[in-house]
Design an enzyme around this catalytic site. Structure first.
Site, PDB file in Angstrom:
ATOM      1  N   CYS A  51      79.119  49.143  97.273  1.00 45.18           N
ATOM      2  CA  CYS A  51      80.184  50.113  97.546  1.00 45.18           C
ATOM      3  C   CYS A  51      80.390  51.065  96.350  1.00 45.18           C
ATOM      4  O   CYS A  51      79.815  50.895  95.286  1.00 45.18           O
ATOM      5  CB  CYS A  51      81.481  49.404  97.895  1.00 45.18           C
ATOM      6  SG  CYS A  51      82.213  48.513  96.505  1.00 45.18           S
ATOM      7  N   ALA A  54      81.492  49.417  93.228  1.00 47.17           N
ATOM      8  CA  ALA A  54      80.371  48.745  92.549  1.00 47.17           C
ATOM      9  C   ALA A  54      79.604  49.744  91.673  1.00 47.17           C
ATOM     10  O   ALA A  54      79.178  49.420  90.559  1.00 47.17           O
ATOM     11  CB  ALA A  54      79.442  48.101  93.564  1.00 47.17           C
ATOM     12  N   ARG A  85      75.415  41.790  86.198  1.00 44.84           N
ATOM     13  CA  ARG A  85      74.358  42.776  85.904  1.00 44.84           C
ATOM     14  C   ARG A  85      73.632  42.541  84.577  1.00 44.84           C
ATOM     15  O   ARG A  85      72.739  43.261  84.221  1.00 44.84           O
ATOM     16  CB  ARG A  85      74.924  44.202  85.940  1.00 44.84           C
ATOM     17  CG  ARG A  85      75.055  44.694  87.355  1.00 44.84           C
ATOM     18  CD  ARG A  85      75.245  46.178  87.420  1.00 44.84           C
ATOM     19  NE  ARG A  85      74.006  46.916  87.432  1.00 44.84           N
ATOM     20  CZ  ARG A  85      73.698  47.862  86.558  1.00 44.84           C
ATOM     21  NH1 ARG A  85      74.536  48.175  85.598  1.00 44.84           N
ATOM     22  NH2 ARG A  85      72.567  48.500  86.638  1.00 44.84           N
ATOM     23  N   HIS A 183      79.045  56.310  90.928  1.00 49.84           N
ATOM     24  CA  HIS A 183      78.421  56.866  89.712  1.00 49.84           C
ATOM     25  C   HIS A 183      79.031  58.238  89.422  1.00 49.84           C
ATOM     26  O   HIS A 183      79.381  58.564  88.293  1.00 49.84           O
ATOM     27  CB  HIS A 183      76.913  57.059  89.894  1.00 49.84           C
ATOM     28  CG  HIS A 183      76.167  55.832  90.327  1.00 49.84           C
ATOM     29  ND1 HIS A 183      75.054  55.892  91.123  1.00 49.84           N
ATOM     30  CD2 HIS A 183      76.377  54.526  90.065  1.00 49.84           C
ATOM     31  CE1 HIS A 183      74.604  54.665  91.342  1.00 49.84           C
ATOM     32  NE2 HIS A 183      75.398  53.818  90.710  1.00 49.84           N
TER      33      HIS A 183
HETATM   34  S1  SF4 Z   1      84.122  45.066  96.972  1.00 43.58           S
HETATM   35 FE1  SF4 Z   1      86.276  45.741  97.070  1.00 43.58          FE
HETATM   36  S2  SF4 Z   1      86.132  47.940  96.709  1.00 43.58           S
HETATM   37 FE2  SF4 Z   1      84.071  47.287  97.298  1.00 43.58          FE
HETATM   38  S3  SF4 Z   1      83.952  47.546  99.562  1.00 43.58           S
HETATM   39 FE3  SF4 Z   1      84.625  45.434  99.149  1.00 43.58          FE
HETATM   40  S4  SF4 Z   1      86.871  45.571  99.235  1.00 43.58           S
HETATM   41 FE4  SF4 Z   1      86.127  47.648  98.946  1.00 43.58          FE
END
Ligand code: SF4
Length: 532
Positions: A51, A54, A85, A183
């Protein structure tokens, strides 16, 4: 085309049409190797993408050692982005290093109903009381965007209240189509609030920024060692192992080196516009690629002594690895590989595999854009869609006081024409006809392509690694290098070759038989009768 058709024929016609545009048999298509990229994954398909949060927190901001990063959201987002990571950092005298920690506001249902700003303020207060950080980052997650917490107002409050730097990143996971949006958001805030603030004195005219190097498994340290041996000063590394102070001084370098084009090209371009520092796409993965990169950098600075020193260091480093390279080439020559990683490594690692005689038959990216596949010459032809327009694109103006040119405009234009600076050629030009280039590969397609192409090794990430291994194909992670590294430059090439040879000559995975292949694993009854 037969292979692609066979993989896609199970889809309905709409999905078939969509996914076909994301798969290219290089040199065997009517479309000049054009590929669809950076668009939404079809709902229901099990993608390998991450996402926006991330990309922002995990990739670009996470490696900054002394930024106290608070994930504002439910605990899951922070927990699953904690320590995965392998970006390493050393704590220098007087510096903080928070990389081992994971900080979150741990939002609960009542915070979602009544708002989470109060809890965020409380977390900042705790951070200040316990750790005394000079910089706090706030990264928001999906629920925070949905309930509308104003994290930027809280950041302003914290700066005033505690006299620290506090930067908010609106990187809610649902933004954009992949990590790539994150990014971009991280790049925007770093150019706005960090870069250009430093006043460190840089005495070495051969000064560089290392952009898009996240020090996974120590790659950044090895690259820095090599550059320093030749006589360069690395002013800042974005962002592996760096401190905020390093990043603040990036405007003082005379050249920016871009390793991962996808995640950092925005900063590279904005640094050039604002401070006059051009950027050069480099590749420190692979022996031949590293030699070319070092010669290109020396050519930019154009100093005869530096050029001679570059050649001397190349000879010495080559001599140190020659025997090992010969040995591993003998072990690996003729093997085949498939690579599916983030947005740059599928290109970089083809160079190193080629050094070792390994043929890459499939390569693809989770979150690349078309220019990462086809080269920056396609930029004017890329259509913006609603998802892209949602991500802020900022413009910067030259900073009259800090703008400086190392070379004359005439020399810079010459280097631009030679495509030595401000250019990335993309991956496909380095791929052979008949190989496959795939965007946003999903679980089903991964399994089918591995069955069809039968590579000796599949380089991927944690989400797809075990699928490959359970089907009997060796897999190594190229996001985190499993537990190894560094893999870059001359010495790293040997580490990589050793790990690949060890895997290939320990064919444990080919002895694995999936349990469902020998006995049914589902049991059920129909009308009282056992059916399986
Ligand atoms: S990890 Fe958190 S921010 Fe990323 S898609 Fe899932 S709920 Fe949303």
């Amino acid at each position: 085309m037969k292979t692609i058709h066979k993989v896609l024929e199970k889809y309905d016609s709409k999905v078939y049409k969509n996914r076909k545009e994301h798969m290219v048999e290089v040199g065997n298509n009517d479309n000049n190797n054009e590929i669809a990229a950076n668009v939404r994954t079809i709902p229901g398909i099990i993608t390998q993408r991450g996402c926006c949060y991330a990309g922002c927190k995990g990739v670009v901001l996470g490696p900054i050692k002394d930024a106290f990063l608070i994930t504002h959201g439910p605990i899951g987002c922070a927990f699953y982005s904690w320590g995965t990571r392998r970006h390493k950092a050393r704590k220098e005298e007087g510096e903080d290093n928070y990389l081992q920690y994971c900080f979150s506001t741990d939002l609960q249902e009542s915070d979602i109903v009544f708002g989470g700003e109060k809890k965020l303020k409380q977390s900042i207060q705790e951070a200040v009381d316990l750790f005394h950080p000079s910089t706090i980052f706030i990264c928001s997650t999906c629920p925070v965007g949905l309930i509308g917490d104003d994290i930027h107002a809280v950041a302003k409050w914290a700066e005033k209240e505690y006299g620290i730097k506090c930067i908010a990143f609106s990187c809610e996971g649902y933004k954009g189509v992949s990590q790539s949006a994150g990014h971009h958001i991280a790049n925007n805030q770093l150019i706005r609030y960090v870069i250009g603030e430093g006043d460190r004195e840089i005495k070495n005219k051969f000064s560089v920024n290392l952009l898009g190097e996240y020090n996974i498994g120590g790659d950044g340290w090895e690259t820095e060692r090599l550059l320093k041996r030749i006589g360069y000063e690395v002013v800042s590394t974005f962002t592996g192992g760096s401190s905020i102070e390093d990043l603040k001084n990036a405007h003082k370098a005379n050249l920016s080196l871009v390793q991962c084009h996808r995640s950092i090209n925005y900063i590279a371009e904005m640094i050039e516009t604002k401070y006059g520092i051009p950027w050069m796409k480099v590749n420190f993965i692979g022996v031949d690629a590293t030699m070319k990169t070092l010669r290109d950098i020396a050519k930019y600075f154009g100093d005869p002594e530096l050029i001679a020193r570059t050649e001397a260091v190349i000879s010495e480093e080559l001599l140190q690895i020659a025997e090992y390279m010969e040995y591993y080439r003998g072990k690996l020559k003729g093997k085949t590989a498939a690579i599916y990683v983030g947005g740059s490594r599928a290109h970089h690692y083809q160079a190193l595999l080629k050094d070792l005689g390994v043929h890459t038959i499939l390569a693809g990216y989770e979150f690349a854009h078309r220019e990462d596949y086809e080269g920056r010459e396609v930029l004017p032809f890329i259509k913006m869609d609603a998802d892209n327009k949602n991500i802020e694109s900022i413009t910067v103006e030259p900073d009259i006081e800090k703008y400086h040119l190392y070379l004359s405009e005439e020399d810079l234009n010459r280097l631009r024409e030679e495509k030595l600076i401000d250019y990335y050629e993309g991956m496909v030009k380095d791929m052979e006809n008949g190989t496959f280039m795939v965007d946003d590969l999903n679980h089903y397609e991964t399994e089918e392509l591995l069955k069809a192409l039968k590579p000796d090794i599949f380089f991927s990430g944690i989400k797809d690694k075990f699928v490959a291994q359970k089907s009997g194909i060796l897999s190594r992670q190229l996001h985190s290098y499993d537990y190894s590294g560094p893999y870059c430059c001359f010495r790293g090439a040997i580490n990589f070759a050793r790990d690949v040879a060890m895997g290939i000559y320990t064919p444990a995975w080919s002895y694995v038989k999936a349990p469902w292949k020998t006995a049914p694993i589902l049991e059920g009854t129909l009308g009282g009768e056992a059916v399986c």
